[in-house]
Design a protein around this motif. Structure first.
Motif, mmCIF file in Angstrom:
data_model
loop_
_atom_site.group_PDB
_atom_site.id
_atom_site.type_symbol
_atom_site.label_atom_id
_atom_site.label_comp_id
_atom_site.label_asym_id
_atom_site.label_seq_id
_atom_site.Cartn_x
_atom_site.Cartn_y
_atom_site.Cartn_z
ATOM 1 N N VAL A 124 1.096 -1.213 -0.051
ATOM 2 C CA VAL A 124 0.039 -0.035 0.063
ATOM 3 C C VAL A 124 0.952 1.176 -0.071
ATOM 4 C CG1 VAL A 124 -2.129 1.231 1.001
ATOM 5 C CG2 VAL A 124 -1.772 -1.297 1.365
ATOM 6 N N PRO A 125 1.850 1.461 -0.926
ATOM 7 C CA PRO A 125 2.813 2.329 -0.992
ATOM 8 C C PRO A 125 2.371 3.680 -1.090
ATOM 9 C CG PRO A 125 2.629 1.530 -3.162
ATOM 10 C CD PRO A 125 2.042 0.512 -2.415
ATOM 11 N N HIS A 126 1.098 3.852 -1.080
ATOM 12 C CA HIS A 126 0.475 5.348 -1.196
ATOM 13 C C HIS A 126 -0.386 5.630 0.185
ATOM 14 C CE1 HIS A 126 -2.665 2.360 -2.310
ATOM 15 N NE2 HIS A 126 -3.498 3.078 -1.879
ATOM 16 N N ASN A 127 -0.386 4.630 0.845
ATOM 17 C CA ASN A 127 -1.126 4.842 2.187
ATOM 18 C C ASN A 127 -0.470 3.855 3.287
ATOM 19 O OD1 ASN A 127 -2.827 5.903 4.130
ATOM 20 N ND2 ASN A 127 -4.732 4.885 3.033
ATOM 21 N N ILE A 128 0.814 3.955 3.613
ATOM 22 C CA ILE A 128 1.504 3.291 4.678
ATOM 23 C C ILE A 128 0.814 3.644 6.104
ATOM 24 C CG2 ILE A 128 3.677 2.741 5.805
ATOM 25 C CD1 ILE A 128 3.366 1.666 2.857
ATOM 26 N N GLN A 129 0.786 5.137 6.220
ATOM 27 C CA GLN A 129 -0.059 5.348 7.433
ATOM 28 C C GLN A 129 -1.485 4.649 7.785
ATOM 29 O OE1 GLN A 129 1.422 7.387 9.928
ATOM 30 N NE2 GLN A 129 -0.346 6.444 10.922
ATOM 31 N N GLY A 130 -2.093 4.672 6.795
ATOM 32 C CA GLY A 130 -3.426 3.695 6.620
ATOM 33 C C GLY A 130 -3.024 2.308 7.020
ATOM 34 N N LEU A 131 -2.304 2.094 6.471
ATOM 35 C CA LEU A 131 -2.039 0.425 6.922
ATOM 36 C C LEU A 131 -1.505 0.480 8.163
ATOM 37 C CD1 LEU A 131 -1.819 -2.498 5.793
ATOM 38 C CD2 LEU A 131 0.577 -1.884 4.869
ATOM 39 N N ILE A 132 -0.600 1.059 8.716
ATOM 40 C CA ILE A 132 -0.344 1.303 10.076
ATOM 41 C C ILE A 132 -1.536 1.459 10.911
ATOM 42 C CG2 ILE A 132 0.946 2.446 11.741
ATOM 43 C CD1 ILE A 132 3.074 3.321 9.648
ATOM 44 N N ASP A 133 -2.432 2.096 10.704
ATOM 45 C CA ASP A 133 -3.728 2.516 11.384
ATOM 46 C C ASP A 133 -4.465 1.221 11.614
ATOM 47 O OD1 ASP A 133 -2.750 4.896 11.973
ATOM 48 O OD2 ASP A 133 -3.973 5.765 10.572
ATOM 49 N N LYS A 134 -4.635 0.547 10.287
ATOM 50 C CA LYS A 134 -5.330 -0.603 10.142
ATOM 51 C C LYS A 134 -4.956 -1.949 11.009
ATOM 52 C CE LYS A 134 -8.853 -0.580 7.535
ATOM 53 N NZ LYS A 134 -10.411 -0.953 7.825
ATOM 54 N N THR A 135 -3.697 -1.793 11.111
ATOM 55 C CA THR A 135 -2.916 -2.921 11.767
ATOM 56 C C THR A 135 -3.032 -2.912 13.304
ATOM 57 O OG1 THR A 135 -1.332 -3.111 10.045
ATOM 58 C CG2 THR A 135 -0.437 -4.319 12.002
ATOM 59 N N ARG A 188 14.311 15.043 8.102
ATOM 60 C CA ARG A 188 13.439 13.965 7.398
ATOM 61 C C ARG A 188 14.173 12.793 6.889
ATOM 62 N NH1 ARG A 188 13.936 16.215 2.075
ATOM 63 N NH2 ARG A 188 14.179 18.457 2.320
ATOM 64 N N ALA A 189 13.347 11.785 6.761
ATOM 65 C CA ALA A 189 13.849 10.527 6.220
ATOM 66 C C ALA A 189 13.615 10.153 5.006
ATOM 67 C CB ALA A 189 13.107 9.260 7.020
ATOM 68 N N TYR A 190 13.723 11.196 4.026
ATOM 69 C CA TYR A 190 13.530 11.074 2.674
ATOM 70 C C TYR A 190 14.042 12.547 1.915
ATOM 71 C CZ TYR A 190 9.672 13.996 3.973
ATOM 72 O OH TYR A 190 8.580 15.047 4.465
ATOM 73 N N ILE A 191 14.313 12.194 0.526
ATOM 74 C CA ILE A 191 14.565 13.417 -0.307
ATOM 75 C C ILE A 191 13.700 13.650 -1.275
ATOM 76 C CG2 ILE A 191 16.961 13.609 0.449
ATOM 77 C CD1 ILE A 191 17.776 11.991 -2.000
ATOM 78 N N TYR A 192 13.580 14.789 -1.816
ATOM 79 C CA TYR A 192 12.638 14.659 -3.181
ATOM 80 C C TYR A 192 13.287 14.557 -4.368
ATOM 81 C CZ TYR A 192 9.168 16.605 0.238
ATOM 82 O OH TYR A 192 8.066 16.950 1.136
ATOM 83 N N HIS A 193 12.723 14.171 -5.225
ATOM 84 C CA HIS A 193 13.148 14.202 -6.919
ATOM 85 C C HIS A 193 13.952 15.339 -7.282
ATOM 86 C CE1 HIS A 193 14.080 12.630 -10.840
ATOM 87 N NE2 HIS A 193 13.458 13.825 -11.334
ATOM 88 N N HIS A 194 13.148 16.504 -6.953
ATOM 89 C CA HIS A 194 13.520 17.861 -7.534
ATOM 90 C C HIS A 194 14.705 18.298 -6.514
ATOM 91 C CE1 HIS A 194 12.498 20.289 -3.785
ATOM 92 N NE2 HIS A 194 11.281 19.472 -3.718
ATOM 93 N N PRO A 206 8.357 9.792 6.032
ATOM 94 C CA PRO A 206 8.041 9.968 4.566
ATOM 95 C C PRO A 206 6.370 10.188 4.642
ATOM 96 C CG PRO A 206 9.513 8.142 4.768
ATOM 97 C CD PRO A 206 8.860 8.197 6.195
ATOM 98 N N PRO A 207 5.945 11.209 3.978
ATOM 99 C CA PRO A 207 4.476 11.250 3.796
ATOM 100 C C PRO A 207 3.812 10.083 3.172
ATOM 101 C CG PRO A 207 5.492 12.541 2.096
ATOM 102 C CD PRO A 207 6.621 12.132 3.008
ATOM 103 N N SER A 208 2.751 9.464 3.662
ATOM 104 C CA SER A 208 1.775 8.375 2.937
ATOM 105 C C SER A 208 0.654 8.262 3.649
ATOM 106 C CB SER A 208 2.892 7.129 3.082
ATOM 107 O OG SER A 208 2.112 6.080 2.480
#
Length: 750
Positions: free
Chosen positions: A548-559, A712-718, A746-748
């Motif tokens: 669920v790469p677009h909503n990892i936070q949602g998966l965390i909440d469900k779990t 933050r634990a990520y960088i942007y393509h730009h 990371p935002p998700s």
């Protein structure tokens, strides 16, 4: 399957010998670090022969024997060669291509076996075999013939050194077929005493393949014999499902014969133009140098510094293998065979195919946006032409065909990713959107039921793959929603965002897994998460739970929140299969239930970053980097899959990875290199430096970007494309305070 970690130590000492035979005068070239034999043993399914970056031709040796291990025509433990065919798939599980087999022969070509269709063959030894980017050589010891191969974009160039013999010559065998491949119509014509033209139409995984060729020999034929259905023909041309031609001439000791074979998927005029424009001279060494220089130019886009020579060879070999597909389809005039069965013209772009999208959308295509932005435009144009020809964007297209292999409509994330990275500014956005939306509104592959029910229901048809389809459709729908939002299509945005949440319809709180569901809304009984069933695509419930790469936070909440999710993620890597568990052929590279040899697991090690535990990501990523890859024949832990397995290594070894391949974000892992620099197409450079880097120092204690602390634990393509400097401070101890606040995750959250 063998475990790569068991063989790695014993083979390490032979790496230098098994890799390309490096010479002192070429050691500074990046090509000297590439071993094209990586993946030719074990489950890798790669080939060692010659190609140029993303070229039409993959000229490589064929043992002539079918089977899973020889799916790419070659298997390192084998000891015979039947001939050299011009087209091969790289690292897939699909037994197709092997088009236009050319076999050198002489009076000693007398051995045959039933397994290769009773064709002549020669034994060979790896001691007299060599491969490097753009060049392959092998000594056919039964014949006393030395074979050398190189390529241009659309031609195969052969050079054979013959012994003295009055029965030397070649066989062009269009009836030759392996595995799923079968000819349907073939044609051969002796044009003159040095030229043969023909075509081979075939079926297999791709149902309507058409290959036209023109072969030009440097020595005139003394005799020629055409065959149709293995029966001699007195005509100068033959047409049949099974044709071949044998040409012969006398050779003196060490006489060299050059054979140039031009190709087109549209016509013999196109194949002759390939020779005219790309192979107009007879200097084999110049062709070899040109191919090598093409590879050198591409490999030099990323420069790494390390004291570990084995890791360096692994990196440049995977970088090489990331550029063997997609493959060129249009000829020098722009003509190609389309997915609608008609011939088309690629106007102002090169048409490509061999889009293994279920694999490559994850990391290979994001890598191309960094390394090959101009070619990405051709890739997207190629996908749009497929849409125009069929009404749908490609799923797994090859040789001007839709194979409908695997699942999802993953041209969507490729197109959407390229759009938001600014690579498609010259494209019609409405056409892009139409192409993306087309598959999502189709009725095939369970999509009709998915739209109606919000999930793909259980079916006991072969490869139903219901749960896997639902979650991959949901991700692709999220991508469509983002494009709809950018184009001010509010209703479509809301509609596809609702569909993006459909993965939740499979969540079962009782088992805490995504569970197969019947059409009546009830979960399937007798569910065991580790079982491999037709409800999961080449995987089990453990593998697909995390997609669920677009909503990892949602998966965390469900779990059940961060702690429960972390426990489950830990179990993914520690719940090892039992000795009596039945593991399918694609479950390789196992670390607990994690299977690095298959793509659905590829982002999982990075998910600790979404919990504030990046040090756990660093541990697992380093473990995978060190144990699942090596620059040796048994160097891939699973199918290389048209560059995806290699692209994971390239990204991860540089210290970041696209968990969501379409959000323009790279999640931080842990680097292998003291320094890595990417030369960008815009003339800028993005550098990564790892201070205190060593094999023991796998943990990141802090990071700066352009001299400022990265919070933050990520960088942007730009940030990458603008050029800059990412600096890691490395240690042998984890920093549990790094990025442990939710603001750094990371935002998700959709």
């Amino acid at each position: 399957m063998k475990n790569i970690t068991l063989v790695f130590t014993t083979l390490l000492l032979s790496v230098v010998l098994s890799c390309t035979n490096e010479k002192a005068d070429t050691a500074e070239r990046f090509t000297s670090y590439v071993n094209p034999f990586m993946g030719t043993d074990g489950p890798g399914n790669t080939y060692p022969g010659s190609s140029v970056p993303f070229g039409m031709i993959q000229l490589s040796p064929d043992h002539g024997i079918g089977g899973w291990d020889r799916i790419a025509g070659y298997f390192y433990p084998d000891t015979i060669i039947t001939g050299f065919s011009h087209m091969h798939l790289t690292g897939t599980g699909a037994g197709d291509l092997y088009d236009i087999l050319l076999s050198p022969i002489n009076s000693k070509a007398t051995k045959t076996i039933a397994e290769n269709g009773n064709r002549p063959y020669s034994t060979f030894s790896h001691d007299n075999e060599h491969a490097e980017p753009g060049y392959y050589q092998v000594y056919l010891q039964d014949y006393g013939i030395n074979a050398e191969l190189t390529t241009t974009r659309r031609t195969g160039i052969h050079q054979y050194t013959f012994p003295q013999d009055d029965r030397s010559g070649f066989i062009i065998d269009l009836g030759y077929a392996l595995n799923w491949d079968a000819p349907t119509d073939t044609y051969l014509k002796i044009v003159d005493d040095t030229t043969i033209e023909g075509y081979r139409f075939s079926t297999g995984w791709a149902k309507d393949q058409r290959v036209f060729f023109t072969a030009k020999f440097s020595k005139p034929f003394e005799t020629t014999q055409l065959y149709a259905d293995n029966k001699p023909s007195e005509s100068s041309s033959v047409t049949h499902k099974n044709t071949k031609v044998i040409v012969r001439f006398s050779t003196s000791e060490s006489e060299k014969i050059l054979v140039k074979v031009g190709f087109s998927t549209a016509s013999n005029l196109g194949s002759s133009k390939s020779l005219e424009k790309e192979a107009y001279h007879n200097d084999f060494s110049k062709y070899t140098k040109s191919a090598s220089d093409m590879w050198e130019a591409e490999l030099s886009k990323i420069k790494i510094e390390t004291d570990n020579d084995t890791w360096k060879k692994t990196f440049y070999t995977t970088l090489y293998q990331s550029m063997l597909a997609p493959t060129l389809l249009s000829d020098t005039e722009g003509h190609y065979k389309g997915a609608d069965g008609e011939y088309h013209l690629a106007d102002d772009y090169d048409k490509y195919d061999t889009f293994s999208l279920w694999d490559t959308f994850r990391a290979a295509h994001p890598l191309y946006t960094i390394m090959h932005p101009e070619r990405v435009k051709d890739f997207v144009n190629s996908m749009l032409s497929h849409y125009k020809e069929t009404g749908l964007s490609p799923v797994w297209s090859m040789q001007g065909n839709e194979t409908d292999m695997m699942i999802g409509y993953h041209a969507v994330p490729v197109i959407v990713d390229a759009y938001f990275k600014g690579l498609l500014n010259d494209f019609d956005p409405e056409l892009l959107y139409e192409a993306c939306k087309s598959n999502a509104m189709d009725d095939a592959h369970g999509i009709k039921e998915y739209r109606e029910l919000g999930y793909v229901p259980v079916s006991f048809d072969h490869e139903n793959w219901s749960v896997s389809k639902t979650v991959e459709y949901a991700y692709d729908d999220w991508c469509i929603a983002q494009l709809a939002k950018a184009l001010n299509k509010e209703d479509d945005y809301n509609y596809f965002m609702q569909r993006a949440g459909n993965w939740q319809n499979h969540y079962d709180s009782e088992s805490s897994f995504l569970r197969p569901k019947k059409a009546d809304g009830k979960f399937l009984e007798n569910f065991t998460a580790k079982d491999y069933t037709d409800h999961f695509c080449e995987s089990n419930a453990w593998h697909y739970f995390w997609f669920v790469p677009h909503n990892i936070q949602g998966l965390i909440d469900k779990t059940g929140g961060y702690e429960r999710f972390e426990e489950k993620l830990d179990s993914m890597f520690t719940y090892h299969p039992k000795d009596d568990d039945e593991l399918p052929i694609f479950s390789t590279g196992m670390i607990g239930q994690y299977a690095h040899g298959n793509e659905p697991s590829h982002h999982v090690a990075y998910l600790y970053n979404y919990l504030g535990k990046p040090w756990k990501t660093q541990e697992r990523v380093r473990e995978i980097l060190e144990t699942q890859y090596a620059p040796i024949p048994y160097g891939h832990c699973g199918n290389e899959d048209c560059g995806q397995m290699s692209s994971w290594y390239i990204f991860s070894s540089m210290g970041f990875y696209p968990v969501n391949p379409s959000d323009g974000i790279y999640v931080i892992g842990t680097p292998l290199w003291k320094k890595a620099s990417i030369q960008l197409a815009n003339g800028k450079t993005f550098e990564m430096t790892a201070n205190n880097m060593s094999q023991n120092n796998k943990y990141v204690t802090n990071v700066t970007l352009n001299g400022k602390p990265l919070d933050r634990a990520y960088i942007y393509h730009h940030e990458v494309s603008a050029g800059g400097h990412l600096v890691f401070e490395m240690s042998d101890r984890e920093n549990k305070e790094l990025w442990n606040d939710s603001s750094a995750f990371p935002p998700s959250d959709q």
